[in-house]
Design a protein around this motif. Structure first.
Motif, PDB file in Angstrom:
ATOM      1  N   HIS A  14       0.856  -1.180   0.000  1.00  0.00           N
ATOM      2  CA  HIS A  14       0.000   0.000   0.000  1.00  0.00           C
ATOM      3  C   HIS A  14       0.889   1.225   0.000  1.00  0.00           C
ATOM      4  CE1 HIS A  14      -3.425   2.521   0.421  1.00  0.00           C
ATOM      5  NE2 HIS A  14      -3.058   2.965   1.595  1.00  0.00           N
ATOM      6  N   GLU A  15       0.471   2.232  -0.753  1.00  0.00           N
ATOM      7  CA  GLU A  15       1.247   3.465  -0.880  1.00  0.00           C
ATOM      8  C   GLU A  15       0.298   4.642  -0.953  1.00  0.00           C
ATOM      9  OE1 GLU A  15       3.610   5.039  -4.605  1.00  0.00           O
ATOM     10  OE2 GLU A  15       4.828   3.602  -3.476  1.00  0.00           O
ATOM     11  N   VAL A  16       0.711   5.768  -0.376  1.00  0.00           N
ATOM     12  CA  VAL A  16      -0.026   7.015  -0.522  1.00  0.00           C
ATOM     13  C   VAL A  16       0.910   8.045  -1.141  1.00  0.00           C
ATOM     14  CG1 VAL A  16      -1.659   6.587   1.350  1.00  0.00           C
ATOM     15  CG2 VAL A  16       0.472   7.757   1.849  1.00  0.00           C
ATOM     16  N   ALA A  17       0.354   8.981  -1.874  1.00  0.00           N
ATOM     17  CA  ALA A  17       1.145   9.954  -2.631  1.00  0.00           C
ATOM     18  C   ALA A  17       1.462  11.189  -1.805  1.00  0.00           C
ATOM     19  CB  ALA A  17       0.416  10.331  -3.914  1.00  0.00           C
ATOM     20  N   MET A  18       2.060  10.974  -0.640  1.00  0.00           N
ATOM     21  CA  MET A  18       2.532  12.076   0.198  1.00  0.00           C
ATOM     22  C   MET A  18       3.502  11.520   1.216  1.00  0.00           C
ATOM     23  SD  MET A  18      -0.810  12.848   2.606  1.00  0.00           S
ATOM     24  CE  MET A  18      -1.899  12.995   1.230  1.00  0.00           C
ATOM     25  N   ARG A  19       4.302  12.391   1.785  1.00  0.00           N
ATOM     26  CA  ARG A  19       5.238  11.981   2.825  1.00  0.00           C
ATOM     27  C   ARG A  19       4.481  11.711   4.113  1.00  0.00           C
ATOM     28  NH1 ARG A  19      10.832  13.080   1.809  1.00  0.00           N
ATOM     29  NH2 ARG A  19      11.059  11.893   3.730  1.00  0.00           N
ATOM     30  N   TRP A  20       5.108  10.967   5.020  1.00  0.00           N
ATOM     31  CA  TRP A  20       4.489  10.586   6.293  1.00  0.00           C
ATOM     32  C   TRP A  20       4.049  11.818   7.081  1.00  0.00           C
ATOM     33  CZ3 TRP A  20       1.915   7.372   8.989  1.00  0.00           C
ATOM     34  CH2 TRP A  20       1.903   7.428  10.376  1.00  0.00           C
ATOM     35  N   SER A  21       4.887  12.838   7.169  1.00  0.00           N
ATOM     36  CA  SER A  21       4.535  14.036   7.939  1.00  0.00           C
ATOM     37  C   SER A  21       3.304  14.726   7.356  1.00  0.00           C
ATOM     38  CB  SER A  21       5.710  15.003   8.018  1.00  0.00           C
ATOM     39  OG  SER A  21       6.126  15.367   6.716  1.00  0.00           O
ATOM     40  N   ALA A  22       3.160  14.733   6.027  1.00  0.00           N
ATOM     41  CA  ALA A  22       1.980  15.333   5.395  1.00  0.00           C
ATOM     42  C   ALA A  22       0.736  14.505   5.682  1.00  0.00           C
ATOM     43  CB  ALA A  22       2.188  15.461   3.886  1.00  0.00           C
ATOM     44  N   LEU A  23       0.875  13.181   5.711  1.00  0.00           N
ATOM     45  CA  LEU A  23      -0.261  12.307   6.039  1.00  0.00           C
ATOM     46  C   LEU A  23      -0.712  12.526   7.472  1.00  0.00           C
ATOM     47  CD1 LEU A  23      -2.165  10.040   5.098  1.00  0.00           C
ATOM     48  CD2 LEU A  23      -0.413   8.397   5.825  1.00  0.00           C
ATOM     49  N   VAL A  24       0.231  12.680   8.402  1.00  0.00           N
ATOM     50  CA  VAL A  24      -0.110  12.953   9.803  1.00  0.00           C
ATOM     51  C   VAL A  24      -0.846  14.285   9.902  1.00  0.00           C
ATOM     52  CG1 VAL A  24       0.826  13.459  12.105  1.00  0.00           C
ATOM     53  CG2 VAL A  24       1.769  11.563  10.753  1.00  0.00           C
ATOM     54  N   ALA A  25      -0.357  15.313   9.194  1.00  0.00           N
ATOM     55  CA  ALA A  25      -1.012  16.624   9.214  1.00  0.00           C
ATOM     56  C   ALA A  25      -2.412  16.546   8.612  1.00  0.00           C
ATOM     57  CB  ALA A  25      -0.169  17.648   8.459  1.00  0.00           C
ATOM     58  N   LEU A  26      -2.563  15.827   7.515  1.00  0.00           N
ATOM     59  CA  LEU A  26      -3.864  15.687   6.868  1.00  0.00           C
ATOM     60  C   LEU A  26      -4.873  14.975   7.771  1.00  0.00           C
ATOM     61  CD1 LEU A  26      -5.610  15.904   4.235  1.00  0.00           C
ATOM     62  CD2 LEU A  26      -4.760  13.617   3.683  1.00  0.00           C
ATOM     63  N   LYS A  27      -4.435  13.917   8.422  1.00  0.00           N
ATOM     64  CA  LYS A  27      -5.326  13.122   9.277  1.00  0.00           C
ATOM     65  C   LYS A  27      -5.419  13.681  10.693  1.00  0.00           C
ATOM     66  CE  LYS A  27      -6.472  10.201   6.174  1.00  0.00           C
ATOM     67  NZ  LYS A  27      -7.844  10.111   5.708  1.00  0.00           N
ATOM     68  N   GLN A  28      -4.605  14.663  11.020  1.00  0.00           N
ATOM     69  CA  GLN A  28      -4.602  15.399  12.281  1.00  0.00           C
ATOM     70  C   GLN A  28      -4.131  14.587  13.483  1.00  0.00           C
ATOM     71  OE1 GLN A  28      -8.415  17.311  12.658  1.00  0.00           O
ATOM     72  NE2 GLN A  28      -8.016  18.639  10.919  1.00  0.00           N
ATOM     73  N   SER A  29      -3.584  13.402  13.255  1.00  0.00           N
ATOM     74  CA  SER A  29      -2.941  12.648  14.332  1.00  0.00           C
ATOM     75  C   SER A  29      -2.114  11.523  13.731  1.00  0.00           C
ATOM     76  CB  SER A  29      -3.959  12.066  15.319  1.00  0.00           C
ATOM     77  OG  SER A  29      -4.574  10.909  14.794  1.00  0.00           O
ATOM     78  N   ARG A  30      -1.116  11.118  14.473  1.00  0.00           N
ATOM     79  CA  ARG A  30      -0.278  10.012  14.013  1.00  0.00           C
ATOM     80  C   ARG A  30      -1.088   8.716  13.950  1.00  0.00           C
ATOM     81  NH1 ARG A  30       5.271   8.392  16.964  1.00  0.00           N
ATOM     82  NH2 ARG A  30       4.115   6.684  17.818  1.00  0.00           N
TER      83      ARG A  30
END
Length: 129
Positions: free
Chosen positions: A81-97
């Motif tokens: 599975h892959e998402v088209a963003m860096r981990w830090s951007a995914l955390v910011a988008l989802k608002q939590s780790r």
């Protein structure tokens, strides 16, 4: 803020009776930037049940991505599975780790893709430069 990697057991849905052991990690700097982690999963009897490669990077084309691949003990790809963003951007988008870890799990991610040619398992090579 310091970089906080994901809780890999959450992403991989590691059963509580299994052990997830890190084999190592590799990082690289600009212009290609990223880090990869390598894990082995053992069942309660100590048998290797899966190997994982997880990554957070900007690839050769400048595309940001994070994701993981699961291999069986013989090196066959079982799931990814892959998402088209860096981990830090995914955390910011989802608002939590924790929410980012759940998003990176992907529902049904453990379904096997089409079989790949058989080969010995080898981690991706990362140049020292």
């Amino acid at each position: 803020m310091l970089f906080q990697p994901p809780v890999f057991e959450t992403i991989f849905r590691t059963p509580v009776e299994h052990r997830l052991v890190i084999r190592g990690s590799r990082s690289r700097g600009a212009p290609l930037d990223g880090v990869r982690w390598y894990h082995d999963e053992f069942d309660a009897a100590g048998t290797l049940v899966a190997r994982y490669e997880t990554y957070d990077e900007t690839d050769e084309a400048g595309q940001e991505r994070c994701g993981w691949r699961r291999f069986d003990g013989a090196g066959r790809l079982l799931a990814r599975h892959e998402v088209a963003m860096r981990w830090s951007a995914l955390v910011a988008l989802k608002q939590s780790r924790r929410a980012a870890e759940i998003a990176l799990q992907r529902a049904g991610a453990h379904a096997a893709p089409a079989p790949l040619p058989r080969r010995a398992w080898q981690p991706d090579r990362v140049s020292a430069a």
